[in-house]
Design a protein around this motif. Structure first.
Motif, PDB file in Angstrom:
ATOM      1  N   ASN A  73       0.808  -1.220   0.000  1.00  0.00           N
ATOM      2  CA  ASN A  73       0.000   0.000   0.000  1.00  0.00           C
ATOM      3  C   ASN A  73       0.841   1.269   0.000  1.00  0.00           C
ATOM      4  OD1 ASN A  73      -3.129  -0.674   0.551  1.00  0.00           O
ATOM      5  ND2 ASN A  73      -1.859  -2.209   1.572  1.00  0.00           N
ATOM      6  N   GLY A  74       2.155   1.132  -0.077  1.00  0.00           N
ATOM      7  CA  GLY A  74       3.035   2.287  -0.197  1.00  0.00           C
ATOM      8  C   GLY A  74       3.149   3.141   1.051  1.00  0.00           C
ATOM      9  N   VAL A  75       2.943   2.579   2.239  1.00  0.00           N
ATOM     10  CA  VAL A  75       2.991   3.374   3.469  1.00  0.00           C
ATOM     11  C   VAL A  75       3.996   2.813   4.465  1.00  0.00           C
ATOM     12  CG1 VAL A  75       0.601   4.134   3.215  1.00  0.00           C
ATOM     13  CG2 VAL A  75       1.088   2.051   4.506  1.00  0.00           C
ATOM     14  N   HIS A  76       4.839   1.879   4.017  1.00  0.00           N
ATOM     15  CA  HIS A  76       5.750   1.228   4.958  1.00  0.00           C
ATOM     16  C   HIS A  76       6.688   2.233   5.610  1.00  0.00           C
ATOM     17  CE1 HIS A  76       9.192  -1.245   6.315  1.00  0.00           C
ATOM     18  NE2 HIS A  76       8.247  -2.134   6.579  1.00  0.00           N
ATOM     19  N   GLY A  77       7.154   3.195   4.842  1.00  0.00           N
ATOM     20  CA  GLY A  77       8.082   4.184   5.386  1.00  0.00           C
ATOM     21  C   GLY A  77       7.417   5.215   6.279  1.00  0.00           C
ATOM     22  N   LEU A  78       6.086   5.275   6.274  1.00  0.00           N
ATOM     23  CA  LEU A  78       5.369   6.264   7.080  1.00  0.00           C
ATOM     24  C   LEU A  78       4.923   5.710   8.432  1.00  0.00           C
ATOM     25  CD1 LEU A  78       3.045   7.696   4.257  1.00  0.00           C
ATOM     26  CD2 LEU A  78       5.300   8.514   4.965  1.00  0.00           C
ATOM     27  N   VAL A  79       5.162   4.440   8.661  1.00  0.00           N
ATOM     28  CA  VAL A  79       4.663   3.790   9.873  1.00  0.00           C
ATOM     29  C   VAL A  79       5.811   3.116  10.605  1.00  0.00           C
ATOM     30  CG1 VAL A  79       3.072   2.071  10.810  1.00  0.00           C
ATOM     31  CG2 VAL A  79       2.424   3.386   8.785  1.00  0.00           C
TER      32      VAL A  79
END
Length: 536
Positions: A73-79
């Motif tokens: 979902n392209g959010v790994h770096g934001l979490v």
């Protein structure tokens, strides 16, 4: 700094007023929950236009599935991903649960063993907390053998760390315990039968999560208008025998005995509150000191009275009585044709689909059913309830194949274990007319010292269902070789309240001190949802 506000997981993210707020998500290892967290992060970034400090806390451990879903979902770096090793939660004085209904159903129905490594880790954490050493590990079923294998590997790792100096706990001063690992698939009959204890009937009529439920509003007060709106607000009830004296008395009794117990409590409460009318200052002071406890007990009594009324309204019907008789006929092997005709009647009346599926699965496990008769029942069910329940029949075939109990095995168990309830025990029965299968041989498992002690069980169930006694865990050398009466019973795939009631009685009668662990507290309807919930 502290917690500003708690939110339930919903389809939309919470509205955060302060851009400096930190957002923490806590969820179990379920793909749907990870997908929802990823969606929240995307919406917060797109709509708000600000990257909040977000931490995802996975319970009980991190897994590759979480990382992959966040990456997709392209959010790994934001979490930021962290883990909270919360395995078994104490929900009663002798009961600990992982409260994992979905993985438990997947193990019982689809043979998905993903939860077993978590159970092994949980047992390791529990033994360290209790300073316990497993002097004997008794395994019943394939899942039990798999958990034991994982425990051996974890134990070897702990011993290596202890020898290398990385772990200060050298295993001294531990207490010996017997560990019973019980695969739910060894006895799939018991959770399909209707429970008759107060705790069991409560769990089948209202949702219970982590030992807590909402008390239904009595019908009389629901029509009282706006004046009673505050009184009719949802009430939370903690179902703990340790904290609730009323529940402690009600938990294990047959529901027919609930009314006299509630009446006795009511008389005691009336007598206690009458003490406030005294003119003696000493007695009045004593009453004032006990007043908070009396008020708490009064609230508990009122909640259990309302709960009992709710249960009685649902369960005291002719069709429920006929269902109990059908269950007894199927398990005890008499009146199969009458039970089939009753199932057909329920289908024609479009009765509750979970109740119909329970009887169908119980029929398929406990009796030999011809292909023609089964095809007819399947066709009737699909015509009445819709073809969305077609996967349920495929799942029932899987359950039947993996169940250790079948028509042949059950014939042996009826002869050997005296499943029928005697007339003297009828007022205290936990299932209608019969004892839970597992509780009949639990004392044998608890007292087994060697594999030879389980020879009878192995003979009755056959070679396909493994039973074994292990004393070769590395940490077992630290424990006393004297047999221990302290027993930890771990249910892999879940257990029912009726089963727990029966086992408490039988194990304590054998001078055992039991502690129960389970992946979930099951109900028949909850188990049935696992047959089709993935497809509806």
């Amino acid at each position: 700094m502290g917690i500003e506000k708690l939110y339930y997981m919903q389809s939309t993210p919470p509205r955060l007023q302060n851009p400096e707020s930190k957002l923490y998500y806590a969820c179990r290892s379920q793909p749907e929950e990870y997908e929802l967290v990823a969606r929240h992060v995307q919406l917060l970034s797109e709509v708000v236009g600000h990257h909040f400090d977000i931490t995802l806390i996975t319970i009980p451990q991190r897994d590759a599935l979480c990382e992959s879903i966040l990456e997709e979902n392209g959010v790994h770096g934001l979490v930021t991903v962290a883990a909270l090793p919360l395995y078994f939660l104490q929900i009663d004085n002798d009961l600990f649960s992982m409260d994992a209904p979905v993985p438990s159903r997947q193990l019982c129905i689809h043979n998905d063993t993903a939860i077993l490594p978590q159970v092994a880790c949980g047992l390791r954490h529990l033994s360290q907390h209790m300073r316990a050493s497993w002097s004997r590990v008794v395994c019943a079923g394939h899942a039990a053998a798999d958990v034991y294998t994982l425990m051996r590997e974890f134990d070897k790792q702990d011993r290596r760390q202890a020898h290398s100096g990385d772990n200060g706990d050298n295993g001294d001063n531990t207490s010996p315990y017997t560990l019973l690992l019980f695969d739910r698939r060894v006895d799939m009959v018991t959770p399909l039968c209707s429970q008759l204890t107060y705790a069991g009937m409560l769990s089948e009529t209202v949702p219970v999560t982590c030992g807590t439920c909402e008390v239904p509003t009595p019908p009389a007060s629901s029509s009282a208008g706006d004046a009673s709106s505050e009184k009719d607000a949802p009430r939370k009830l903690q179902l703990s025998a340790e904290q609730d004296h009323v529940y402690a008395k009600l938990r294990d009794v047959n529901f027919s005995n609930v009314a006299p117990i509630l009446k006795s409590f009511s008389k005691q409460m009336t007598k206690s509150f009458d003490e406030r009318n005294t003119n003696d200052l000493t007695q009045l002071a004593s009453f004032v000191k006990r007043l908070p406890a009396l008020q708490g007990q009064s609230r508990s009594l009122a909640a259990h009275v309302d709960m009992s009324v709710h249960i009685n309204r649902i369960k005291s019907t002719d069709v429920v009585t006929e269902m109990l008789e059908a269950e007894l006929s199927l398990v005890m092997g008499h009146g199969k044709q009458l039970a089939i005709e009753f199932i057909q009647e329920l289908i024609c009346r479009q009765f509750n689909v979970n109740a119909v599926l329970r009887l169908l699965l119980l029929l398929r496990i406990t009796n030999v059913v011809s292909d023609k008769a089964w095809a007819g029942l399947k066709q009737m069910t699909l015509h009445a309830y819709g073809y969305k329940f077609l996967p349920a029949f495929s799942a029932m075939e899987s359950v039947t194949d993996s169940s250790a109990v079948n028509a042949h095995v059950l014939t042996q168990l009826r002869k050997r274990l005296s499943l029928a309830v005697s007339e003297d025990d009828a007022p205290d029965q936990v299932l209608f007319g019969m004892h839970p299968l597992s509780s009949r041989f639990m004392a044998t498992l608890a007292s087994a010292q060697h594999d030879s002690d389980l020879a009878d069980l192995q003979l009755w169930f056959g070679a396909d269902t493994p039973f074994a006694v292990h004393t070769d865990l590395p940490s077992a050398a630290d424990a006393s070789q004297k047999p221990s009466n302290d027993v930890v019973v771990c249910f892999l795939g879940g257990t029912t309240h009726a089963e727990l009631t029966s086992m408490r009685s039988r194990l304590k009668a054998g001078d055992f001190n039991p502690i129960f662990l389970t992946t979930d507290v099951l109900t028949g309807d909850g188990l049935m949802k696992g047959l089709y919930s993935q497809f509806t």
